[in-house]
Structures are given as C-alpha cells and as structure tokens.
Design an enzyme around this catalytic site. Structure first.
Site, PDB file in Angstrom:
ATOM      1  N   HIS A 191       0.698  -0.761  -0.217  1.00 44.37           N
ATOM      2  CA  HIS A 191       0.189   0.214   0.227  1.00 44.37           C
ATOM      3  C   HIS A 191       1.076   0.823   0.281  1.00 44.37           C
ATOM      4  O   HIS A 191       0.418   2.322   0.636  1.00 44.37           O
ATOM      5  CB  HIS A 191      -1.356   0.126   1.263  1.00 44.37           C
ATOM      6  CG  HIS A 191      -2.090  -0.625   0.842  1.00 44.37           C
ATOM      7  ND1 HIS A 191      -3.444  -0.814   0.281  1.00 44.37           N
ATOM      8  CD2 HIS A 191      -1.666  -2.017   1.089  1.00 44.37           C
ATOM      9  CE1 HIS A 191      -3.908  -1.953   0.340  1.00 44.37           C
ATOM     10  NE2 HIS A 191      -3.425  -2.541   1.198  1.00 44.37           N
ATOM     11  N   ASP A 245      -0.998  -5.223   6.357  1.00 45.37           N
ATOM     12  CA  ASP A 245      -2.121  -6.102   5.073  1.00 45.37           C
ATOM     13  C   ASP A 245      -1.518  -5.911   3.989  1.00 45.37           C
ATOM     14  O   ASP A 245      -1.297  -5.365   3.178  1.00 45.37           O
ATOM     15  CB  ASP A 245      -3.763  -5.461   5.282  1.00 45.37           C
ATOM     16  CG  ASP A 245      -3.712  -4.141   4.674  1.00 45.37           C
ATOM     17  OD1 ASP A 245      -3.010  -3.149   4.769  1.00 45.37           O
ATOM     18  OD2 ASP A 245      -4.989  -3.801   5.016  1.00 45.37           O
ATOM     19  N   GLU A 246      -2.538  -6.827   3.228  1.00 42.65           N
ATOM     20  CA  GLU A 246      -2.438  -6.806   1.123  1.00 42.65           C
ATOM     21  C   GLU A 246      -0.558  -6.936   0.892  1.00 42.65           C
ATOM     22  O   GLU A 246      -0.811  -5.976  -0.288  1.00 42.65           O
ATOM     23  CB  GLU A 246      -3.464  -6.050   1.077  1.00 42.65           C
ATOM     24  CG  GLU A 246      -4.967  -6.226   1.799  1.00 42.65           C
ATOM     25  CD  GLU A 246      -6.008  -5.627   1.385  1.00 42.65           C
ATOM     26  OE1 GLU A 246      -6.779  -6.073   1.099  1.00 42.65           O
ATOM     27  OE2 GLU A 246      -5.696  -4.209   0.696  1.00 42.65           O
ATOM     28  N   ALA A 247       0.298  -7.135   1.856  1.00 40.70           N
ATOM     29  CA  ALA A 247       1.243  -6.915   0.766  1.00 40.70           C
ATOM     30  C   ALA A 247       1.687  -8.400  -0.171  1.00 40.70           C
ATOM     31  O   ALA A 247       2.776  -8.431  -0.148  1.00 40.70           O
ATOM     32  CB  ALA A 247       2.328  -6.691   2.179  1.00 40.70           C
ATOM     33  N   HIS A 248       1.164  -8.342  -0.898  1.00 36.72           N
ATOM     34  CA  HIS A 248       1.007  -9.443  -2.271  1.00 36.72           C
ATOM     35  C   HIS A 248       2.464  -9.148  -2.293  1.00 36.72           C
ATOM     36  O   HIS A 248       3.196 -10.341  -3.123  1.00 36.72           O
ATOM     37  CB  HIS A 248      -0.152  -9.806  -3.092  1.00 36.72           C
ATOM     38  CG  HIS A 248      -1.828 -10.031  -1.846  1.00 36.72           C
ATOM     39  ND1 HIS A 248      -1.956 -10.326  -0.658  1.00 36.72           N
ATOM     40  CD2 HIS A 248      -2.634  -9.273  -2.392  1.00 36.72           C
ATOM     41  CE1 HIS A 248      -2.768 -10.167  -0.482  1.00 36.72           C
ATOM     42  NE2 HIS A 248      -3.852  -9.368  -1.085  1.00 36.72           N
TER      43      HIS A 248
END
Length: 548
Positions: free
Chosen positions: A290, A353-356
């Site tokens: 993000h 979060d969401e550190a893909h």
C-alpha cells in the site's frame, strides 16, 4: 470492573419512566411531562447499571453547572454548556463548587445533588469507576455526574445528552421542556479500545470534516480515532525530511481528484480536537505494501530506482517497499520519528496488510527491522493481523479484519500470537467494516465481504468471536471506514449510521446487556437526535424508525 447488573434492564421495562432534569429553582412539573422524558436506560451504549425512579426534573432559565475537580472538570462543564445553550436559550453559567464552612472553620463539602442544577464532580477515590466510568444521579434538585477521571465525566455527559430531548442538539432556541429521568446510572466500559478508523488516503478529508466525525464518535463514547494516513492513492501527512511524500504523493486520490494532505499543524489540530473529546489519535502508515504514493514520490525507494506513476484506482497488493535497500529503513525511521513526535498517544499503526508483492521472508525481515523503530520513538506497535505472520513485538496489538469464514490457518496465527501476549483489536470485515453495503441496493460502498445489515453488524460478541483467543487478549473493537467510494461527510454518515452506535455498544456495554430486540428500539430512538444534528443515515428496514 464496576457493576455488571442492570436493575432496570431493557426497553420493555425501561420505557416505563421516571424522569427529571437539572436546574436551580426547577419549575413545577405538569402531570403530562413524562411524555417529554427520555427513559433513563434508553441510551447507546447500554449502561452497565440503571436504577430508574424518583422525581423528574425540568431545567429552567435559572439552571447552572457546578464543577468540582479543577480545570479538567471545568473543561467538561464548558463543553456541556456549549451543547445546551443554543437550544435552550439559557445562560447556564459554569461555576466552581464552593465548600460550606464547618462550625470549627474547616470546609464541609456540599451535597451538590441538593444545591446545584448540574454538578460535575471528579472523585479520585472512586476506584470502581476506573478511568472512563461514571455515575449519574438525577433527583428532584438536580443531576450529579461523578467520575474518577475526566474521561469518565465526559462520557457521563454523553449519557446526559441522550437523556435530554433530541431537540437539545439543535443550534437554535427550542421550546423544551428540558427533562431528565430520575434515578441512577452507574457505568463502566467493557473494553478499553473502542475505535473507529477513517481512511483519508483513498479520498482526502479536511480537518473540519475529521472534526465532524470526531464529534459523532464522542456521542457514543468511542475513545480511539485511527487515521489511515497513507496508501497507494495518497500520502496525507507532511514529513519534513521527505517533503514530496505530501506535496506530490498527496496530490491525487481515487478517481483523480485533487487529493490533499495535512500540514503538521493540521494534524496537531486534529489530535488536539480529538483529545478534547477524549479520543486518542492512532496514526497509520501502511507498510510495506500500500505504498505506491511513496514510491511515486521518491524513485530511490524502488528496487529498480524508477518511480511508478501516481495511482487513482482501487486495486490492492501491487506495491511494496524495497526490503533489501538500507534507504528503505532510513525512510521508515524518518517517517516514524516525525509522526511519533506529533502524536501524544501511545500507539503507531504500521499496517502490514495485503503485502502481496512482498515475499514472506522479506515481510518477516521488514517487520523485524521496523517494529523496533516504532519502539525506539516511544510508541507501541499496532498492525493489521497479518503482522502475526511475522513475530509481533512485545506488547504489540494485532487488528483482526478477517471474516467469519476466514480459514483456520490464518485464525490460528492470531490465536497463537494472542496466547503469546499480543493484544487483539477486533474489526471483522463482514461485521463492522462500515464501507460494506447494507444490501444490494446500497448506492455506496463495496461488497467483497458480503452485505452487512444493521443486525449483522450488531449481533456478535467480541468476547468469543475468535475461538481460542484468551479473553484478556481482546482489547476491544474498531469500525474501519475505507473510502474507495466515500468522498464527502454525507457519504461517511450514510455508511456509518446506523451501524456505528452498535459498534460502540459492543465495545462498551457488558455482554449481558447486548440483545438485538431491545437494541433496535433504542437505536430507532436515535433518529430524532441525528436529524437535530444534521446527520444523514440509512433507514434500515430492520429498525422500527419513528414515522414521519
């Protein structure tokens, strides 16, 4: 812990009614005044203990507010007077309590319930009330609010507001009568973390818009304002050592609007205003994903040294700081140092979060480097629950945003961390994400976590939501509002109300006081207050709203 009984429990019985209000030289009550009185327990969040009974009171032009507790009590008194004066038209002077002389010349404390209209009293020896609890007594001569600490007095004032007719919230003189129910409320919160998150990154919200939300949170005894200050679409806080973060990274938002950012003075004004309403600001810089706004602002933060363009869409998971570059940790150190210096509160949120686009090993390495930076600058780490995939720092909090259907492996990581001392703040997306649509016809919001109607948002218990998490590890609840589709204060209110008060009740009220059938009636009674305040809301079909 404070009292856990409700001697007058639930609306069926609460609607019966003793009532009263605060004033010196109170006017006589007519036989019909009870129809203008709010029942003593018709409050959100539901109080821990309600004992209704005794004479109601009418506030008249002679009413005054007496404070006992120094400047902190006086500030609460002035806040209360500021709410009451416009609608009542009364002067409502705020005065320090005067002690009555004893025969031997020593001061004898007065019984303010017999001598004052509204009395606000700080009593440090009232240990059972804790830092946020209060006692409200309403009788023939007035109302007395007692608390151990200023936050408790302030929360008691919110109960008093809700016990007055909704017209008290208007900004022009109203006819009254101004009645408060007779009896006693004794109240302490269940949890110490009762938060709301506002995403100011995907769409920017001005200082005044944030203040408006703060005032709405205060009415329901929230005590944490989590500000999501950075994301792919925008960086919203000025950092002196990296100025392009705000001036360039903050120059747009979802859909390509102008964006914006807070100067340090702006941010400090938000912090000050929130503190005046007894909310602690928890700033978030989302890392290591993000981060497109930061990567676009400084090419050297990218592994390949090339800055990506600014982003105005709504996809997630495509950006990552360069974990192998020392420059990354210089950047993190500077940002955390400057933000910590502006933030008097205890916590600093590092996202996670969401550190893909960050490999697992890199993620662990990054969190192992970054968490000590937060601690070095005097703050406690909080992160989204993916932090438990690394090793949370000692004393850290994990904010759980999973669903009822989240897989066992992911839940077990949270459970294991909680058993090892990590605190848990609950924000289940399919329960209290305020940006989720109410139903298929909701014009705003998203539906990736499903539709979240008012009943679903309310009808769960934080104490047993995550099986295996020790009760002591659950620190409370927080309602996030992500702003992919939310661009105005009117949008915020439409998605927050009527769900937000239910989250407040889940965080404050004892488990035994929670019950949908009673709550929906109390919730419906809030509608007149929202309309008096100019707060828009969604008229959910499962709530028996007043007819118009």
């Amino acid at each position: 812990m404070g009292p856990r009984h409700r001697s007058t429990r639930l609306l069926g019985s609460l609607l019966l009614v003793a009532t009263g209000i605060l004033a010196v030289g109170a006017a006589p009550l007519s036989e019909n005044t009870d129809t203008a009185t709010v029942p003593l327990g018709r409050v959100i969040p539901a109080p821990a203990s309600v004992d209704a009974g005794g004479s109601p009171y009418r506030m008249t032009s002679g009413a005054h507010i007496v404070v006992d507790g120094g400047p902190a009590a006086r500030r609460v008194g002035e806040y209360l007077a500021g709410i009451l004066r416009p609608s009542t038209g009364f002067r409502l002077p705020v005065a320090e309590r005067r002690a009555a002389p004893r025969a031997e010349g020593r001061a004898e404390p007065r019984d303010e319930s017999q001598t004052a209209g509204i009395s606000l009293r700080l009593a440090p020896r009232e240990a059972a009330l804790g830092q946020e609890g209060y006692r409200l007594r309403s009788g023939r001569s007035g109302v007395v609010l007692t608390a151990r600490a200023p936050a408790g007095l302030f929360h008691g004032v919110q109960t008093l507001r809700q016990l007055l007719p909704a017209a008290v919230e208007k900004d022009s003189v109203q006819p009254g009568p101004w009645l408060v129910a007779g009896g006693t409320v004794e109240d302490v919160p269940r949890y110490g973390w009762r938060g709301a998150m506002l995403d100011v990154s995907r769409h920017f919200f001005t200082v005044d818009q944030v203040k408006r939300y703060v005032d709405q949170l205060a009415l329901y005894k929230f005590n944490k304002l989590h500000l999501h200050l950075s994301d792919d679409q925008g960086w919203r806080i000025a950092i002196g050592s990296w100025p392009r973060l705000a001036t360039y990274g903050g120059s747009t938002q979802v859909g390509g609007g102008p964006g914006g950012y807070y100067t340090k003075a702006d941010y400090q004004e938000i912090v000050r205003y929130a503190a005046s309403r007894h909310l602690e600001v928890v700033p978030e810089i989302d890392l290591p994903g993000h981060t497109n706004a930061a990567l676009a602002s400084y090419a050297e933060l990218n592994c390949d040294g090339a800055a990506p363009p600014l982003y105005t869409g709504t996809e997630v998971g495509f950006s990552s700081l360069c974990v192998d570059k020392e420059k990354t940790y210089d950047f993190v150190d500077d940002v955390v140092r400057e933000l910590a210096a502006l933030t008097p509160g205890r916590y600093l949120h590092i996202g996670g979060d969401e550190a893909h686009s960050t490999g697992h090993e890199d993620y662990v390495t990054f969190m192992d480097r970054v968490q000590p930076v937060v601690e070095r600058y005097g703050k406690t780490v909080i992160g989204w629950h993916q932090l438990t995939g690394a090793t949370p720092a000692r004393g850290a909090l994990a904010q759980y945003w999973g669903l009822d259907s989240t897989g066992a492996e992911e839940r077990e990581r949270v459970v294991a961390a909680a058993r090892n001392g990590t605190g848990v703040v609950l924000s289940p997306a399919d329960r209290i994400y305020l940006d989720m649509k109410y139903d298929k016809d909701t014009p705003l919001g998203l539906d990736w976590a499903g539709y979240v109607d008012v009943r679903r948002s309310y009808e769960w218990d934080p104490g047993d939501y995550l099986e295996g998490v020790p009760a002591a590890a659950v620190r409370g609840v927080e309602a996030p509002l992500w702003t992919e589709t939310i661009a105005t204060s009117a949008d915020v209110e439409y998605m927050a109300f009527p769900r937000l008060p239910g989250v407040a009740e889940l965080g404050w009220s004892p488990a035994g006081a929670l019950g949908w059938e009673e709550y929906r009636v109390r919730l419906a009674a809030q509608a007149d207050r929202w309309e008096a305040l100019g707060v828009g809301y969604f008229r959910a079909s499962e709530v028996p709203w007043p007819t118009r």
